[in-house]
Design a protein around this motif. Sequence first.
Motif, PDB file in Angstrom:
ATOM      1  N   PHE A   1      -1.497   3.287  19.538  1.00  0.00           N
ATOM      2  CA  PHE A   1      -0.825   2.382  19.508  1.00  0.00           C
ATOM      3  C   PHE A   1      -1.310   1.130  19.003  1.00  0.00           C
ATOM      4  O   PHE A   1      -0.650   0.168  18.693  1.00  0.00           O
ATOM      5  CB  PHE A   1      -1.288   1.608  21.354  1.00  0.00           C
ATOM      6  N   TYR A   2      -2.778   0.696  18.323  1.00  0.00           N
ATOM      7  CA  TYR A   2      -3.394  -0.617  17.567  1.00  0.00           C
ATOM      8  C   TYR A   2      -1.977   0.028  16.488  1.00  0.00           C
ATOM      9  O   TYR A   2      -2.158  -1.263  15.094  1.00  0.00           O
ATOM     10  CB  TYR A   2      -4.317   0.006  17.808  1.00  0.00           C
ATOM     11  N   LYS A   3      -2.301   1.391  16.004  1.00  0.00           N
ATOM     12  CA  LYS A   3      -1.347   1.866  14.396  1.00  0.00           C
ATOM     13  C   LYS A   3       0.251   0.862  14.698  1.00  0.00           C
ATOM     14  O   LYS A   3       0.656   0.282  13.611  1.00  0.00           O
ATOM     15  CB  LYS A   3      -1.520   2.969  14.698  1.00  0.00           C
ATOM     16  N   VAL A   4       0.525   1.142  15.729  1.00  0.00           N
ATOM     17  CA  VAL A   4       1.953   0.613  16.326  1.00  0.00           C
ATOM     18  C   VAL A   4       1.923  -0.346  16.171  1.00  0.00           C
ATOM     19  O   VAL A   4       2.951  -1.279  15.368  1.00  0.00           O
ATOM     20  CB  VAL A   4       2.645   1.416  17.516  1.00  0.00           C
ATOM     21  N   TRP A   5       1.150  -1.285  16.917  1.00  0.00           N
ATOM     22  CA  TRP A   5       1.140  -2.504  16.965  1.00  0.00           C
ATOM     23  C   TRP A   5       0.929  -3.750  15.906  1.00  0.00           C
ATOM     24  O   TRP A   5       1.818  -4.314  14.940  1.00  0.00           O
ATOM     25  CB  TRP A   5      -0.278  -3.203  17.683  1.00  0.00           C
ATOM     26  N   PHE A   6      -0.194  -3.262  15.025  1.00  0.00           N
ATOM     27  CA  PHE A   6       0.386  -3.692  12.870  1.00  0.00           C
ATOM     28  C   PHE A   6       1.180  -2.871  12.776  1.00  0.00           C
ATOM     29  O   PHE A   6       1.357  -4.202  11.698  1.00  0.00           O
ATOM     30  CB  PHE A   6      -1.954  -3.236  12.754  1.00  0.00           C
ATOM     31  N   ALA A   7       1.621  -2.251  12.666  1.00  0.00           N
ATOM     32  CA  ALA A   7       2.632  -1.601  12.052  1.00  0.00           C
ATOM     33  C   ALA A   7       3.503  -3.029  12.427  1.00  0.00           C
ATOM     34  O   ALA A   7       4.369  -3.502  11.382  1.00  0.00           O
ATOM     35  CB  ALA A   7       3.281  -0.707  12.043  1.00  0.00           C
ATOM     36  N   ILE A   8       3.783  -3.202  13.836  1.00  0.00           N
ATOM     37  CA  ILE A   8       5.155  -4.186  14.140  1.00  0.00           C
ATOM     38  C   ILE A   8       4.714  -5.630  13.471  1.00  0.00           C
ATOM     39  O   ILE A   8       5.749  -6.179  13.000  1.00  0.00           O
ATOM     40  CB  ILE A   8       5.256  -3.792  15.276  1.00  0.00           C
ATOM     41  N   ILE A   9       3.956  -5.702  13.133  1.00  0.00           N
ATOM     42  CA  ILE A   9       3.299  -7.035  13.244  1.00  0.00           C
ATOM     43  C   ILE A   9       3.360  -8.049  11.626  1.00  0.00           C
ATOM     44  O   ILE A   9       3.571  -8.807  11.157  1.00  0.00           O
ATOM     45  CB  ILE A   9       1.579  -7.424  13.908  1.00  0.00           C
ATOM     46  N   GLY A  10       2.764  -6.503  11.385  1.00  0.00           N
ATOM     47  CA  GLY A  10       3.466  -5.957   9.451  1.00  0.00           C
ATOM     48  C   GLY A  10       4.189  -6.608   9.258  1.00  0.00           C
ATOM     49  O   GLY A  10       5.131  -7.769   8.012  1.00  0.00           O
ATOM     50  N   THR A  11       5.651  -5.906   9.909  1.00  0.00           N
ATOM     51  CA  THR A  11       6.428  -6.412   9.533  1.00  0.00           C
ATOM     52  C   THR A  11       7.117  -7.273   9.827  1.00  0.00           C
ATOM     53  O   THR A  11       8.120  -7.826   8.596  1.00  0.00           O
ATOM     54  CB  THR A  11       7.598  -5.351  10.416  1.00  0.00           C
ATOM     55  N   CYS A  12       7.186  -7.936  11.056  1.00  0.00           N
ATOM     56  CA  CYS A  12       7.164  -9.469  11.391  1.00  0.00           C
ATOM     57  C   CYS A  12       6.289 -10.371  10.138  1.00  0.00           C
ATOM     58  O   CYS A  12       7.305 -11.459   9.695  1.00  0.00           O
ATOM     59  CB  CYS A  12       6.991  -9.619  12.911  1.00  0.00           C
ATOM     60  N   PHE A  13       5.580 -10.018   9.903  1.00  0.00           N
ATOM     61  CA  PHE A  13       4.684 -11.395   9.246  1.00  0.00           C
ATOM     62  C   PHE A  13       5.600 -11.210   7.652  1.00  0.00           C
ATOM     63  O   PHE A  13       5.747 -11.990   7.186  1.00  0.00           O
ATOM     64  CB  PHE A  13       3.385 -10.455   8.461  1.00  0.00           C
ATOM     65  N   ALA A  14       6.192 -10.191   6.882  1.00  0.00           N
ATOM     66  CA  ALA A  14       6.942  -9.796   5.395  1.00  0.00           C
ATOM     67  C   ALA A  14       8.387 -10.467   6.121  1.00  0.00           C
ATOM     68  O   ALA A  14       8.849 -11.858   5.048  1.00  0.00           O
ATOM     69  CB  ALA A  14       7.388  -8.280   5.433  1.00  0.00           C
ATOM     70  N   VAL A  15       8.491 -10.405   7.327  1.00  0.00           N
ATOM     71  CA  VAL A  15      10.073 -11.291   7.278  1.00  0.00           C
ATOM     72  C   VAL A  15       9.356 -13.456   7.658  1.00  0.00           C
ATOM     73  O   VAL A  15      10.043 -14.152   6.527  1.00  0.00           O
ATOM     74  CB  VAL A  15      10.492 -10.521   8.972  1.00  0.00           C
ATOM     75  N   GLY A  16       8.128 -13.259   8.381  1.00  0.00           N
ATOM     76  CA  GLY A  16       8.113 -14.579   8.741  1.00  0.00           C
ATOM     77  C   GLY A  16       7.647 -15.019   7.399  1.00  0.00           C
ATOM     78  O   GLY A  16       7.812 -16.348   7.048  1.00  0.00           O
ATOM     79  N   LYS A  17       6.901 -14.673   6.255  1.00  0.00           N
ATOM     80  CA  LYS A  17       6.654 -15.165   5.231  1.00  0.00           C
ATOM     81  C   LYS A  17       7.689 -15.477   4.160  1.00  0.00           C
ATOM     82  O   LYS A  17       7.384 -16.700   3.606  1.00  0.00           O
ATOM     83  CB  LYS A  17       5.347 -14.870   4.455  1.00  0.00           C
ATOM     84  N   ILE A  18       8.159 -14.911   4.159  1.00  0.00           N
ATOM     85  CA  ILE A  18       9.143 -14.558   3.299  1.00  0.00           C
ATOM     86  C   ILE A  18      10.392 -16.405   3.901  1.00  0.00           C
ATOM     87  O   ILE A  18      11.084 -16.751   2.493  1.00  0.00           O
ATOM     88  CB  ILE A  18      10.479 -13.912   3.146  1.00  0.00           C
ATOM     89  N   CYS A  19      10.464 -16.416   4.984  1.00  0.00           N
ATOM     90  CA  CYS A  19      11.760 -17.379   5.489  1.00  0.00           C
ATOM     91  C   CYS A  19      10.413 -18.847   5.592  1.00  0.00           C
ATOM     92  O   CYS A  19      11.016 -19.906   4.947  1.00  0.00           O
ATOM     93  CB  CYS A  19      11.259 -17.003   6.393  1.00  0.00           C
ATOM     94  N   VAL A  20       9.325 -19.011   5.226  1.00  0.00           N
ATOM     95  CA  VAL A  20       8.446 -19.739   5.290  1.00  0.00           C
ATOM     96  C   VAL A  20       8.212 -20.165   4.205  1.00  0.00           C
ATOM     97  O   VAL A  20       8.896 -21.474   3.293  1.00  0.00           O
ATOM     98  CB  VAL A  20       6.314 -19.803   5.846  1.00  0.00           C
ATOM     99  N   PHE A  21       8.543 -19.088   3.113  1.00  0.00           N
ATOM    100  CA  PHE A  21       8.788 -19.839   1.700  1.00  0.00           C
ATOM    101  C   PHE A  21       9.667 -20.245   0.977  1.00  0.00           C
ATOM    102  O   PHE A  21      10.267 -20.889   0.443  1.00  0.00           O
ATOM    103  CB  PHE A  21       7.564 -18.392   0.538  1.00  0.00           C
ATOM    104  N   GLY A  22      10.558 -20.325   1.457  1.00  0.00           N
ATOM    105  CA  GLY A  22      11.991 -19.710   1.307  1.00  0.00           C
ATOM    106  C   GLY A  22      12.160 -21.682   1.596  1.00  0.00           C
ATOM    107  O   GLY A  22      12.709 -22.249   1.040  1.00  0.00           O
ATOM    108  N   ILE A  23      11.221 -21.710   2.981  1.00  0.00           N
ATOM    109  CA  ILE A  23      12.363 -23.002   3.434  1.00  0.00           C
ATOM    110  C   ILE A  23      11.664 -23.982   2.720  1.00  0.00           C
ATOM    111  O   ILE A  23      12.438 -24.783   2.144  1.00  0.00           O
ATOM    112  CB  ILE A  23      11.987 -22.820   4.955  1.00  0.00           C
ATOM    113  N   ILE A  24      10.182 -24.064   1.768  1.00  0.00           N
ATOM    114  CA  ILE A  24       9.467 -24.821   1.686  1.00  0.00           C
ATOM    115  C   ILE A  24      10.760 -25.217   0.075  1.00  0.00           C
ATOM    116  O   ILE A  24      10.472 -25.990  -0.851  1.00  0.00           O
ATOM    117  CB  ILE A  24       8.135 -24.678   1.419  1.00  0.00           C
ATOM    118  N   ARG A  25      10.344 -23.879  -1.065  1.00  0.00           N
ATOM    119  CA  ARG A  25      11.601 -24.393  -1.580  1.00  0.00           C
ATOM    120  C   ARG A  25      12.624 -24.869  -1.605  1.00  0.00           C
ATOM    121  O   ARG A  25      12.605 -25.306  -3.217  1.00  0.00           O
ATOM    122  CB  ARG A  25      11.298 -22.426  -2.343  1.00  0.00           C
TER     123      ARG A  25
END
Length: 395
Positions: A96-120
């Motif tokens: 489950f840790y593997k699945v959990w970190f995979a989901i968290i990683g996916t959400c982070f990818a989306v989140g970081k793109i959004c945050v950088f986009g908002i700033i720019r």
Amino acid sequence: MTAKLSKISLPLKLTFLIFSMVLNCMGIVILQLSEAKITYEKLGFLESFKDIPIALISLFAVNVISRTGTKKALISALVIVGICSCFLPFIEDFWFYKVWFAIIGTCFAVGKICVFGIIRNNISDEKSLAKMMNSVEASFMVGIFIVNTGFGWLISSRYSEYWKFGFLSIAVLCGVTIFLFSKLNISEPKKTERKSLIAELSVFAKPATIMFLAVVFFIVFVEQGFNSWLPSFYKNHLNVNSFFALQATSFLALFSYAGRTATANIIQRFSLSKYYILCISLIIAVLLIILGIQYFDSVNSGIILFLFPVIGLFLSPLYPVINSKMIAQIDKEKINLFTSLIVIFSSLGSSVSSIIMAVLFGKQLLNYYPLYILLAVSVLFTVSLIYFRLAGKKL
């Protein structure tokens, strides 16, 4: 514009705080699961379950974000992180840790793109953008400090068996951040006709851009060697208990926060390229002092405990400073795609670094930990100089 940015700043900082906590709990997970007789080789590859989805999903996330908008995409990512944080305390299996970190990683990818986009989309000036990015990225360091301090206290208390319930506080924080975003009106980039992915990426196929991505890779490569593995180095090599190992790492985050906060306040007074090179030079100086202590004094000298955190003061500004330069030059319509490339190379740097660190720890080569970090920083220094030359002008 200033008032608008001040309202956007808080939820952006909270977003990075949340993702920092869920991503950098890896050090705690490694520490706890290693005591459950799970090998360092397995734990090293656990990092890949977080980083590989970040790399794979980033390019595809751009299209999703373009269709839904940055605000909705970011809120969706935070909702998923909150739900996952609620589930984690109740599932014991390692898979489950593997699945959990995979989901968290996916959400982070989306989140970081959004945050950088908002700033720019709200800032165009290069140094103002650097100031905002350092300010927002500083909250990432706060997350590392909080997660290490909070979980460190929990692990060392009589309630240590309930350490995973600390993730429920992250779920609450997600709820607060989602509420703040729901009240904001965020400027979205203009929708343009989409070309093929290869055609869009070909725009960035320039030597300077390629070297920039290499710089990003090696910055995260170095950072990862500290953030996830320093607690285990402290515990297994310097013979300190789990609580102190985590608290010492918290001081690394505290110095990193100070470095990014100070940079945000003074960056407009200096040449960014000179500031960047000065920071790397100081990192190398501190590492040489650590190696000197190990060679002339003792390989497990207690002084090393206090010198490693100081590196965070100079390491932390590198990532936001180098990113702000490139992001300021990218068209607003292309910022999400370019940010996805930053996310990909960042995740690759993190994953490769963790695998190599797992080998070092698995082979009992802990005496070479500072030397390994020094070599990585030296490569980063060299790649950065090449990038500055190719860029053709001062950062």
